[in-house]
Write an enzyme that holds these catalytic residues in place. Sequence first.
Site, PDB file in Angstrom:
ATOM      1  N   SER A 131       0.836  -1.193   0.000  1.00 43.96           N
ATOM      2  CA  SER A 131       0.000   0.000   0.000  1.00 43.96           C
ATOM      3  C   SER A 131       0.882   1.259   0.000  1.00 43.96           C
ATOM      4  O   SER A 131       1.666   1.461  -0.911  1.00 43.96           O
ATOM      5  CB  SER A 131      -0.965  -0.029   1.191  1.00 43.96           C
ATOM      6  OG  SER A 131      -1.935   0.990   1.090  1.00 43.96           O
ATOM      7  N   ASP A 166     -10.049  -2.855  -5.948  1.00 45.50           N
ATOM      8  CA  ASP A 166      -9.426  -2.286  -4.757  1.00 45.50           C
ATOM      9  C   ASP A 166     -10.021  -0.902  -4.477  1.00 45.50           C
ATOM     10  O   ASP A 166      -9.857   0.010  -5.293  1.00 45.50           O
ATOM     11  CB  ASP A 166      -7.915  -2.174  -4.982  1.00 45.50           C
ATOM     12  CG  ASP A 166      -7.147  -1.697  -3.756  1.00 45.50           C
ATOM     13  OD1 ASP A 166      -7.766  -1.129  -2.837  1.00 45.50           O
ATOM     14  OD2 ASP A 166      -5.916  -1.883  -3.729  1.00 45.50           O
ATOM     15  N   HIS A 191      -8.133  -4.777  -1.147  1.00 47.47           N
ATOM     16  CA  HIS A 191      -6.894  -4.093  -0.770  1.00 47.47           C
ATOM     17  C   HIS A 191      -6.132  -4.940   0.244  1.00 47.47           C
ATOM     18  O   HIS A 191      -6.622  -5.226   1.344  1.00 47.47           O
ATOM     19  CB  HIS A 191      -7.223  -2.726  -0.161  1.00 47.47           C
ATOM     20  CG  HIS A 191      -6.019  -1.861   0.062  1.00 47.47           C
ATOM     21  ND1 HIS A 191      -5.311  -1.277  -0.970  1.00 47.47           N
ATOM     22  CD2 HIS A 191      -5.394  -1.467   1.209  1.00 47.47           C
ATOM     23  CE1 HIS A 191      -4.311  -0.570  -0.478  1.00 47.47           C
ATOM     24  NE2 HIS A 191      -4.337  -0.679   0.831  1.00 47.47           N
TER      25      HIS A 191
END
Length: 405
Positions: free
Chosen positions: A205, A331, A360
């Site tokens: 991320s 996502d 995600h």
Amino acid sequence: MFVSHLELWRTYWEFVSRPYTVLICSLTAAVYYLWGRKCQTPTLICSEAFSIFLHKHCPVVAERFSPTPWCWGGRLQTLVFAFFKSRPPVTYRNELIRTGDGGQISLDWVDNEASAAYPESSTRPTVLILPGITGNSQQPYVLHAVSQASRRGYRCVVFNNRGAAGEELLTPVTYCAANTSDLECVVQHVRGLYPKARVLGAGVSMGGMLLLNYLARKRRESGMVAGLTISVPFDAQASSVSMEEPLNWLLFNKVLAMGLCRTVRKHRKILEKVVDVDYVLKSQTIREFDERFTIVQFGYKSCTEYYRDASPGKKLPSTAVPILCLNAADDPFSPQRAFPLTIIQSLPNVALLLTAHGGHIAFLDGLFPRGETYMDRLFGQFIQAVFDHPEDLNQACGINEEPMS
């Protein structure tokens, strides 16, 4: 009307409760699950040579990804992972290192001294892991990554962003996705300890944003042989817009903003020297937090300017090592419309593995997805491919020699 509804439900129940009806429905559901749109082979976007290398040494890229049937949607995948993912036991050795501005960074090591594949510590490959925005070495996805690397004989070190792992904040400086100075300090430290050991960077991320920005900035002097990102937002502005959609704000954005505010509250005494802490703590979104805290700390005029600087998508042409990015089309943090497909298609050293579902940092498959998932298998196979076949990888990516350290 009441009687007719009652009779209707009775008739319906008699039908669905028959054994052959249950069997037919079950088979239909199974066929839909196995062959329907939810189960697809991921799309691999990269050069032909890189694709051949990945198919040969990282066969999971050709696996049909079958998301967990009861949570295939992106939001649900993300939530289920956050609440139910298992936590493999990992014992860390903590080290605090000082930075040039007087701050400190917490590193969590798994030295893997019992490694049979690499008994010599000086040459044991090292996986440097960068967690997400509020994450640290205790996150389930980090623990699974460490487990994958350790069982293959590699050393791991987790780079915890300033103030995120319980250590004291010595200076009124935290972190942002665009500032790579702390990562550069960590890489220099790791390379200084083990100059003969190859280093692979793995970012999740926001950690992936930081890694890609670092690799683009340092080019052939990154000190890394390859990079791996999972669920990276390629465009911070597009990510912010997606996260501010009502449902995403309720499920994710507000929660992350609360986590960021919690860190500020914890380090209030030193941070109130540079920001209005009470104003920061009223932030309800990540954008509000960035407007009141991040851009003030790092000298940006606006969030737009910061998000432009933090976005790694358009910087990929400046990278000089092999990079594999895993993203899901559903996502909520990283919208598909912002994926730099055209740029990636033009580069010999960057690959994007795109699944239709996965959310995600989730990619849950199987009926009970608490243990190893598609994401974890890809992580393990790719780092092994990098360390076991460096010459083949560099040749596939058009790299004539190992990058400078």
